[in-house]
Structures are given as C-alpha cells and as structure tokens.
Design a protein around this motif. Structure first.
Motif, PDB file in Angstrom:
ATOM      1  N   THR A  85      20.627  45.658   3.472  1.00  0.00           N
ATOM      2  CA  THR A  85      20.689  45.676   2.018  1.00  0.00           C
ATOM      3  C   THR A  85      19.346  45.244   1.434  1.00  0.00           C
ATOM      4  O   THR A  85      18.546  44.583   2.102  1.00  0.00           O
ATOM      5  N   PHE A  86      19.102  45.627   0.172  1.00  0.00           N
ATOM      6  CA  PHE A  86      17.860  45.244  -0.474  1.00  0.00           C
ATOM      7  C   PHE A  86      18.097  44.956  -1.949  1.00  0.00           C
ATOM      8  O   PHE A  86      19.021  45.482  -2.571  1.00  0.00           O
ATOM      9  N   SER A  87      17.244  44.102  -2.485  1.00  0.00           N
ATOM     10  CA  SER A  87      17.212  43.813  -3.923  1.00  0.00           C
ATOM     11  C   SER A  87      15.749  43.701  -4.326  1.00  0.00           C
ATOM     12  O   SER A  87      14.958  43.049  -3.636  1.00  0.00           O
ATOM     13  N   LYS A 130       9.229  40.902  -6.778  1.00  0.00           N
ATOM     14  CA  LYS A 130      10.247  40.131  -6.078  1.00  0.00           C
ATOM     15  C   LYS A 130      11.070  41.057  -5.180  1.00  0.00           C
ATOM     16  O   LYS A 130      11.493  42.128  -5.613  1.00  0.00           O
ATOM     17  N   LEU A 131      11.300  40.616  -3.949  1.00  0.00           N
ATOM     18  CA  LEU A 131      11.979  41.473  -2.986  1.00  0.00           C
ATOM     19  C   LEU A 131      12.835  40.652  -2.030  1.00  0.00           C
ATOM     20  O   LEU A 131      12.431  39.572  -1.587  1.00  0.00           O
ATOM     21  N   ARG A 132      14.015  41.171  -1.751  1.00  0.00           N
ATOM     22  CA  ARG A 132      14.865  40.635  -0.677  1.00  0.00           C
ATOM     23  C   ARG A 132      15.289  41.834   0.167  1.00  0.00           C
ATOM     24  O   ARG A 132      15.984  42.733  -0.320  1.00  0.00           O
ATOM     25  N   TRP A 133      14.872  41.840   1.429  1.00  0.00           N
ATOM     26  CA  TRP A 133      15.121  42.957   2.349  1.00  0.00           C
ATOM     27  C   TRP A 133      15.816  42.374   3.575  1.00  0.00           C
ATOM     28  O   TRP A 133      15.194  41.722   4.396  1.00  0.00           O
ATOM     29  N   GLU A 134      17.106  42.604   3.663  1.00  0.00           N
ATOM     30  CA  GLU A 134      17.904  41.948   4.703  1.00  0.00           C
ATOM     31  C   GLU A 134      18.446  42.981   5.695  1.00  0.00           C
ATOM     32  O   GLU A 134      19.275  43.825   5.351  1.00  0.00           O
ATOM     33  N   THR A 192      10.511  37.528  -0.908  1.00  0.00           N
ATOM     34  CA  THR A 192       9.311  37.124  -1.614  1.00  0.00           C
ATOM     35  C   THR A 192       9.614  36.943  -3.098  1.00  0.00           C
ATOM     36  O   THR A 192      10.412  37.685  -3.673  1.00  0.00           O
ATOM     37  N   ASN A 193       8.974  35.929  -3.682  1.00  0.00           N
ATOM     38  CA  ASN A 193       9.130  35.668  -5.112  1.00  0.00           C
ATOM     39  C   ASN A 193       7.850  36.016  -5.879  1.00  0.00           C
ATOM     40  O   ASN A 193       7.632  35.526  -6.988  1.00  0.00           O
ATOM     41  N   ASN A 194       7.000  36.846  -5.259  1.00  0.00           N
ATOM     42  CA  ASN A 194       5.740  37.315  -5.826  1.00  0.00           C
ATOM     43  C   ASN A 194       4.595  36.319  -5.627  1.00  0.00           C
ATOM     44  O   ASN A 194       3.451  36.621  -5.935  1.00  0.00           O
ATOM     45  N   LYS A 195       4.920  35.141  -5.104  1.00  0.00           N
ATOM     46  CA  LYS A 195       3.884  34.149  -4.806  1.00  0.00           C
ATOM     47  C   LYS A 195       3.899  33.763  -3.332  1.00  0.00           C
ATOM     48  O   LYS A 195       2.863  33.558  -2.716  1.00  0.00           O
ATOM     49  N   LYS A 196       5.095  33.682  -2.778  1.00  0.00           N
ATOM     50  CA  LYS A 196       5.266  33.256  -1.398  1.00  0.00           C
ATOM     51  C   LYS A 196       6.202  34.224  -0.687  1.00  0.00           C
ATOM     52  O   LYS A 196       7.127  34.770  -1.299  1.00  0.00           O
ATOM     53  N   LEU A 197       5.933  34.451   0.605  1.00  0.00           N
ATOM     54  CA  LEU A 197       6.771  35.348   1.399  1.00  0.00           C
ATOM     55  C   LEU A 197       7.347  34.598   2.590  1.00  0.00           C
ATOM     56  O   LEU A 197       6.641  33.857   3.277  1.00  0.00           O
ATOM     57  N   TRP A 198       8.655  34.814   2.805  1.00  0.00           N
ATOM     58  CA  TRP A 198       9.337  34.232   3.957  1.00  0.00           C
ATOM     59  C   TRP A 198       9.834  35.363   4.852  1.00  0.00           C
ATOM     60  O   TRP A 198      10.464  36.323   4.364  1.00  0.00           O
ATOM     61  N   LEU A 199       9.591  35.262   6.150  1.00  0.00           N
ATOM     62  CA  LEU A 199      10.133  36.201   7.129  1.00  0.00           C
ATOM     63  C   LEU A 199      10.956  35.381   8.118  1.00  0.00           C
ATOM     64  O   LEU A 199      10.412  34.624   8.924  1.00  0.00           O
ATOM     65  N   TYR A 200      12.283  35.554   8.033  1.00  0.00           N
ATOM     66  CA  TYR A 200      13.202  34.704   8.796  1.00  0.00           C
ATOM     67  C   TYR A 200      13.886  35.506   9.889  1.00  0.00           C
ATOM     68  O   TYR A 200      14.437  36.586   9.645  1.00  0.00           O
ATOM     69  N   ASP A 201      13.845  34.962  11.107  1.00  0.00           N
ATOM     70  CA  ASP A 201      14.520  35.551  12.256  1.00  0.00           C
ATOM     71  C   ASP A 201      15.602  34.578  12.722  1.00  0.00           C
ATOM     72  O   ASP A 201      15.295  33.577  13.362  1.00  0.00           O
ATOM     73  N   PRO A 202      16.869  34.839  12.387  1.00  0.00           N
ATOM     74  CA  PRO A 202      17.936  33.896  12.737  1.00  0.00           C
ATOM     75  C   PRO A 202      18.156  33.773  14.238  1.00  0.00           C
ATOM     76  O   PRO A 202      18.555  32.696  14.720  1.00  0.00           O
ATOM     77  N   ALA A 232      17.997  32.921  -7.063  1.00  0.00           N
ATOM     78  CA  ALA A 232      18.072  32.375  -5.704  1.00  0.00           C
ATOM     79  C   ALA A 232      17.873  33.453  -4.644  1.00  0.00           C
ATOM     80  O   ALA A 232      17.496  33.142  -3.503  1.00  0.00           O
ATOM     81  N   LEU A 233      18.106  34.712  -5.000  1.00  0.00           N
ATOM     82  CA  LEU A 233      17.912  35.796  -4.034  1.00  0.00           C
ATOM     83  C   LEU A 233      16.465  35.898  -3.575  1.00  0.00           C
ATOM     84  O   LEU A 233      16.191  36.362  -2.463  1.00  0.00           O
ATOM     85  N   PHE A 234      15.533  35.458  -4.424  1.00  0.00           N
ATOM     86  CA  PHE A 234      14.117  35.661  -4.145  1.00  0.00           C
ATOM     87  C   PHE A 234      13.413  34.351  -3.762  1.00  0.00           C
ATOM     88  O   PHE A 234      12.196  34.229  -3.889  1.00  0.00           O
ATOM     89  N   ASN A 235      14.198  33.406  -3.289  1.00  0.00           N
ATOM     90  CA  ASN A 235      13.673  32.183  -2.705  1.00  0.00           C
ATOM     91  C   ASN A 235      14.432  31.925  -1.414  1.00  0.00           C
ATOM     92  O   ASN A 235      15.542  32.432  -1.228  1.00  0.00           O
ATOM     93  N   PHE A 236      13.844  31.161  -0.524  1.00  0.00           N
ATOM     94  CA  PHE A 236      14.479  30.937   0.772  1.00  0.00           C
ATOM     95  C   PHE A 236      14.325  29.485   1.189  1.00  0.00           C
ATOM     96  O   PHE A 236      13.222  28.925   1.173  1.00  0.00           O
TER      97      PHE A 236
END
Length: 203
Positions: free
Chosen positions: A59-61, A67-71, A82-92, A187-191
C-alpha cells in the motif's frame, strides 16, 4: 549549406523545447489537483534481459509536498516513510531502520514525484508525451533513475509507472484502488522505531 544546417538545428531544438513544455504543462495539470493520494500497488522488477527478479505488493500514501509512506507486504515486509525532511527505511525481519535526511536527489525518487512540488517538474525533468503516457528523463546525471514513464487512468488518477535505472533494470508498478485527496493522518509520515530496533543513521 552550413547556414541552413545551423538554422535547421536551431528550429529542431526550438520544436523539441516546445514539445517538452507542452507535455510538462499537461502532466502538471494532471498532478496539480492531487494534494494527496493513496492506494495499493503491485511491483515487478526485471533485469536487462527481461527476466523477473522480484514481485512485490503493498500500500502507499502520498501527500504534497514530499510526504510518502510506501509499505511492502509481500514477499518481504518493508516500510519506507518520509516527511519531506527525514527518511526512514524499516526492515522488520532484520529489526533494523536506516534514517537519513531527504536531499534533492531523494526528492527525484519516482514515487515522490506524485507528491512533489508540481513547479519543480520543469526544472528537474525533460517531459515528453506519447501514446497516452508521459516519459520523464532527469536533467541531473545524479538522479536515482535513468528514465520513467507514467500512465493515467481515464479518471485522471495514476494507473501505472515504469522506471529504468542505470543498471538496466526495470521496475513496473501498477496502482489500484487509488483514492484522490484522502484525508491522511500526519502520523503516517513519521516513524517511531519499535523497541529493540537497530538504528543506522546515514547522515
């Protein structure tokens, strides 16, 4: 003869510039009303010979600006936020998150184009229109991809995207259940990494 060739070359360049301008304006008109979009995606990665390397879905938003959430859910879960300033790449699976600042190169990422500043398209890409699709070629040699194509559905919403990188690999993305201008929680665009997650700061 030399003068004719020079004049012809100048005319050709002017026509190409005009075509790019028209295609850019057309693409901007399609993206401008989309302050936010969300939906599902199916993605296929192939090598230079066309052999499938990986298929994934999720899914994506996206929300303007940047701002992007790509899950990704299948086959391997992964989350990019990403919130346009910081990017998180999470591998559970690895219990690991990489955090890095968003620079100009990251803002040229294909998915972020959908939520970027429309006015920046002209300065960042040469845009052409052919057979109902838009072909974008980055003006910067450091861009994260070599070429990209975007197709829109009759509804005016993004339907598909094809991205070709410098290694000869091609990523084809099909969008479905796309919603225009949904109300998206901040909250979708912060982690916030789960407890115990290894944090790698790439700054």
């Amino acid at each position: 003869m030399k003068r004719f060739v020079t004049a012809f070359a100048a005319s050709a360049a002017l026509l190409a510039s005009s075509a790019w301008a028209d295609a850019t304006a057309e693409l901007s008109q399609l993206l401008q009303p989309l302050a936010s979009i969300s939906g599902k995606f199916h993605q296929t990665l192939t090598d230079e010979r066309g052999e499938v390397l990986q298929k994934s879905s999720g899914t994506f938003s996206v929300e303007r600006p940047g701002k992007l959430r790509w899950e990704t859910g299948e086959p391997f879960p992964q989350l990019l936020v990403t919130n346009n300033k910081k990017l998180w790449l999470y591998d559970p699976d690895l219990e690991q998150v990489t955090i890095r600042p968003v620079d100009k190169r990251m803002k040229e990422t294909p998915a972020l184009l959908l939520g970027g500043k429309v006015g920046e398209i002209r300065s960042s890409f040469n845009v052409a229109s052919k057979n109902g699709a838009f072909q974008l070629t980055p003006k910067s040699a450091s861009a994260p991809f070599r070429a990209m194509e975007i197709r829109f559905a009759d509804s005016g919403l993004p339907a598909a995207m094809t991205v070709r990188d410098s290694m000869g690999q091609t990523t084809k993305i099909k969008f479905s259940r796309v919603k225009a201008n949904p109300s998206l929680a901040a909250a979708l665009f912060n982690f916030e990494p789960p407890a115990g997650t290894d944090i790698i700061r790439d700054e």
